[in-house]
Design an enzyme around this catalytic site. Sequence first.
Site, PDB file in Angstrom:
ATOM      1  N   CYS A  88       0.706  -1.021  -0.046  1.00  0.00           N
ATOM      2  CA  CYS A  88       0.059   0.066   0.109  1.00  0.00           C
ATOM      3  C   CYS A  88       0.787   0.943   0.026  1.00  0.00           C
ATOM      4  O   CYS A  88       2.103   1.072   0.326  1.00  0.00           O
ATOM      5  CB  CYS A  88      -1.047   0.061   1.131  1.00  0.00           C
ATOM      6  SG  CYS A  88      -2.035  -1.516   1.106  1.00  0.00           S
ATOM      7  N   GLY A 124      -0.713   0.372  -5.242  1.00  0.00           N
ATOM      8  CA  GLY A 124      -1.938  -0.381  -4.921  1.00  0.00           C
ATOM      9  C   GLY A 124      -3.031   0.281  -5.810  1.00  0.00           C
ATOM     10  O   GLY A 124      -3.319   1.416  -5.875  1.00  0.00           O
ATOM     11  N   ASN A 156       0.730   1.114   5.986  1.00  0.00           N
ATOM     12  CA  ASN A 156       1.067   0.305   4.981  1.00  0.00           C
ATOM     13  C   ASN A 156       2.044  -0.949   5.647  1.00  0.00           C
ATOM     14  O   ASN A 156       2.819  -0.562   6.599  1.00  0.00           O
ATOM     15  CB  ASN A 156       2.294   1.052   4.102  1.00  0.00           C
ATOM     16  CG  ASN A 156       3.003   0.143   3.165  1.00  0.00           C
ATOM     17  OD1 ASN A 156       4.372   0.611   3.015  1.00  0.00           O
ATOM     18  ND2 ASN A 156       2.562  -0.984   2.737  1.00  0.00           N
ATOM     19  N   GLY A 157       1.735  -1.832   5.501  1.00  0.00           N
ATOM     20  CA  GLY A 157       2.416  -3.113   6.230  1.00  0.00           C
ATOM     21  C   GLY A 157       1.726  -4.195   6.737  1.00  0.00           C
ATOM     22  O   GLY A 157       0.358  -4.423   6.325  1.00  0.00           O
ATOM     23  N   TYR A 186      11.686  -5.091  -6.852  1.00  0.00           N
ATOM     24  CA  TYR A 186      10.322  -4.852  -7.647  1.00  0.00           C
ATOM     25  C   TYR A 186       9.312  -3.789  -7.547  1.00  0.00           C
ATOM     26  O   TYR A 186       8.784  -3.081  -8.371  1.00  0.00           O
ATOM     27  CB  TYR A 186       9.585  -6.230  -7.612  1.00  0.00           C
ATOM     28  CG  TYR A 186       8.226  -6.354  -8.067  1.00  0.00           C
ATOM     29  CD1 TYR A 186       7.934  -6.299  -9.590  1.00  0.00           C
ATOM     30  CD2 TYR A 186       7.087  -6.309  -7.400  1.00  0.00           C
ATOM     31  CE1 TYR A 186       6.682  -6.217 -10.030  1.00  0.00           C
ATOM     32  CE2 TYR A 186       5.912  -6.223  -7.892  1.00  0.00           C
ATOM     33  CZ  TYR A 186       5.628  -6.256  -9.388  1.00  0.00           C
ATOM     34  OH  TYR A 186       4.436  -6.167  -9.836  1.00  0.00           O
TER      35      TYR A 186
HETATM   36  P1  AMP Z   1       5.341 -15.218 -11.120  1.00  0.00           P
HETATM   37  O1  AMP Z   1       4.512 -15.031 -12.470  1.00  0.00           O
HETATM   38  O2  AMP Z   1       4.447 -15.613 -10.304  1.00  0.00           O
HETATM   39  O3  AMP Z   1       6.580 -15.834 -11.182  1.00  0.00           O
HETATM   40  O4  AMP Z   1       5.684 -13.574 -10.707  1.00  0.00           O
HETATM   41  C1  AMP Z   1       6.676 -12.864 -11.071  1.00  0.00           C
HETATM   42  C2  AMP Z   1       6.390 -11.700 -11.595  1.00  0.00           C
HETATM   43  O5  AMP Z   1       5.643 -10.764 -10.767  1.00  0.00           O
HETATM   44  C3  AMP Z   1       7.870 -10.969 -11.435  1.00  0.00           C
HETATM   45  O6  AMP Z   1       8.011 -10.513 -13.023  1.00  0.00           O
HETATM   46  C4  AMP Z   1       7.598  -9.623 -10.721  1.00  0.00           C
HETATM   47  O7  AMP Z   1       7.928  -8.404 -11.488  1.00  0.00           O
HETATM   48  C5  AMP Z   1       6.385  -9.631 -10.313  1.00  0.00           C
HETATM   49  N1  AMP Z   1       6.371  -9.845  -8.866  1.00  0.00           N
HETATM   50  C6  AMP Z   1       7.374 -10.057  -7.840  1.00  0.00           C
HETATM   51  N2  AMP Z   1       6.819 -10.079  -6.681  1.00  0.00           N
HETATM   52  C7  AMP Z   1       5.440  -9.607  -6.846  1.00  0.00           C
HETATM   53  C8  AMP Z   1       4.522  -9.556  -5.746  1.00  0.00           C
HETATM   54  N3  AMP Z   1       4.845  -9.715  -4.603  1.00  0.00           N
HETATM   55  N4  AMP Z   1       3.111  -8.751  -6.376  1.00  0.00           N
HETATM   56  C9  AMP Z   1       3.190  -8.749  -7.326  1.00  0.00           C
HETATM   57  N5  AMP Z   1       3.964  -9.025  -8.324  1.00  0.00           N
HETATM   58  C10 AMP Z   1       5.324  -9.520  -8.006  1.00  0.00           C
END
Ligand code: AMP
Length: 469
Positions: A12, A38, A112-113, A252
């Site tokens: 958030c 968010g 946030n948290g 990220y």
């Molecule tokens: P996945 O397809 O489940 O392996 O998600 C990996 C992709 O989602 C990566 O390319 C990241 O850019 C992004 N990502 C990594 N961690 C998160 C997260 N906690 N929430 C949303 N997107 C994420």
Amino acid sequence: MLAEIRGLNEECGVFGIWGHEKAAEITYYGLHSLQHRGQEGAGVVTTDGEQLKLHKGQGLVNDVFKRVDFSKLSGHAAIGHVRYATQGDRTIDNVQPLLFHSQTGSVALAHNGNIMNAYALRGELERGGSILQTSSDTEVLAHLLKRSEEPDTKAALSEALCRLVGAYAFVLLQEDKMYVALDPSGLRPLSIGRLGDAYVVASETCAFDIIGATYEREVLPGELITISDTGIESTRFAIQEQRSLCAMEYVYFSRPDSDLNNVNVHASRKKMGIELAKESPVEADIVTGVPDSSISAAIGFAEQSGIPYEIGLIKNRYIGRTFIQPSQELREQGVKMKLSPVRGIVEGKRVIMIDDSIVRGTTSKRIVRMLKKAGAKEVHVRIASPAITDPCYYGIDMSTKQELIAANYSLDEIGKLIGADSIAYLSAKGLEKAIVERNSLNQGICMACMTGEYPVRDIDQKEFSYTRC
Ligand code: AMP
Ligand code: SF4
């Protein structure tokens, strides 16, 4: 044993301003720049010294404030919030800021948290007669505050904050004061800036840039700041611990133009790419990054390896993040709609594909397939962070252990599952080097989801049936 996260959750963003006649509008612009943290709901609460006024709604900041008459949100101070909701908690009640009225005054909260002991605290509060209105863990702080017997809000807040276990960046607003607090491990980002005579606070410094504010400093772990017309005052509700700022913010979540703890996000991502190229080189014709979050690391990898950086993938800007799609089927569909390979660039080439992270493996698998279909001769996957093997308990959407591909398969197996010709992750040391060594304050980072070493471990097992932010 740590409890596992049941729902999905994302970051958030919080924002606050004190001492500006256009507080609501500025908060609106600040929230715009935090929109990536968010997209499910947004809200603003203002004070004119006598009354708190709230506007909040579900959806993007633009949609929520489309028809708002800002003159009805008059006041010289405001707090705001953008939130990502879990599947089961998409109700307006949980959209923040939360606003509570009582005979002794009102209080609004944005958070946030994740408060890990919220379940136990809710039970305690309910047994003591409190009626909680939302399923949000944020509300717990308001009730603890209300029940405190301390004579003033600052002391009551210090007492209440000491009862919380977990990760939190709080901004609270009363008629005549704003309070800002960060958890004793400093897991979540939170900075203070100035806009003329006004004080501003935000999850990321990109919010300062958009409104023309200047960065002053980080909120310190365990610090409670009080802002009012008489100025700013800092106290400690907890002894400052070594900071454990979330490494995934750099990898990220945060925007590349933000500085977290004095480290620029783009620069640290580029360094991750440089370290990755040093650790896991491979012969290839081009380097490409998955837009947007992996571009900086891909540039770093290309620079270090001497292999040209190319735009091998294009992102459709009008599709939301893949993670936002609730089901696996929709998520996979989302990836297809979101990214396209550039055939003319990848055809006949050996491609190094850089992604910032792998969670479930959905994205990487799709992209490798997509690049090969577009004619890539080889696809070498390089991940600019270590393998995610453990869930996050601090408010970041890191799924359950069962869904984390690296918790269940070996590196070779992951490579095969996603169809890569080779695969390598950045080491934990490499990641630390890319973030901590640049940090003049030399404070630490949390990498628990990659190392299993949790900076805060005191967890209530039933915790995660509650809405986190
Ligand atoms: P996945 O397809 O489940 O392996 O998600 C990996 C992709 O989602 C990566 O390319 C990241 O850019 C992004 N990502 C990594 N961690 C998160 C997260 N906690 N929430 C949303 N997107 C994420
Ligand atoms: Fe960030 Fe991972 Fe630590 Fe959670 S466990 S705060 S995602 S580094």
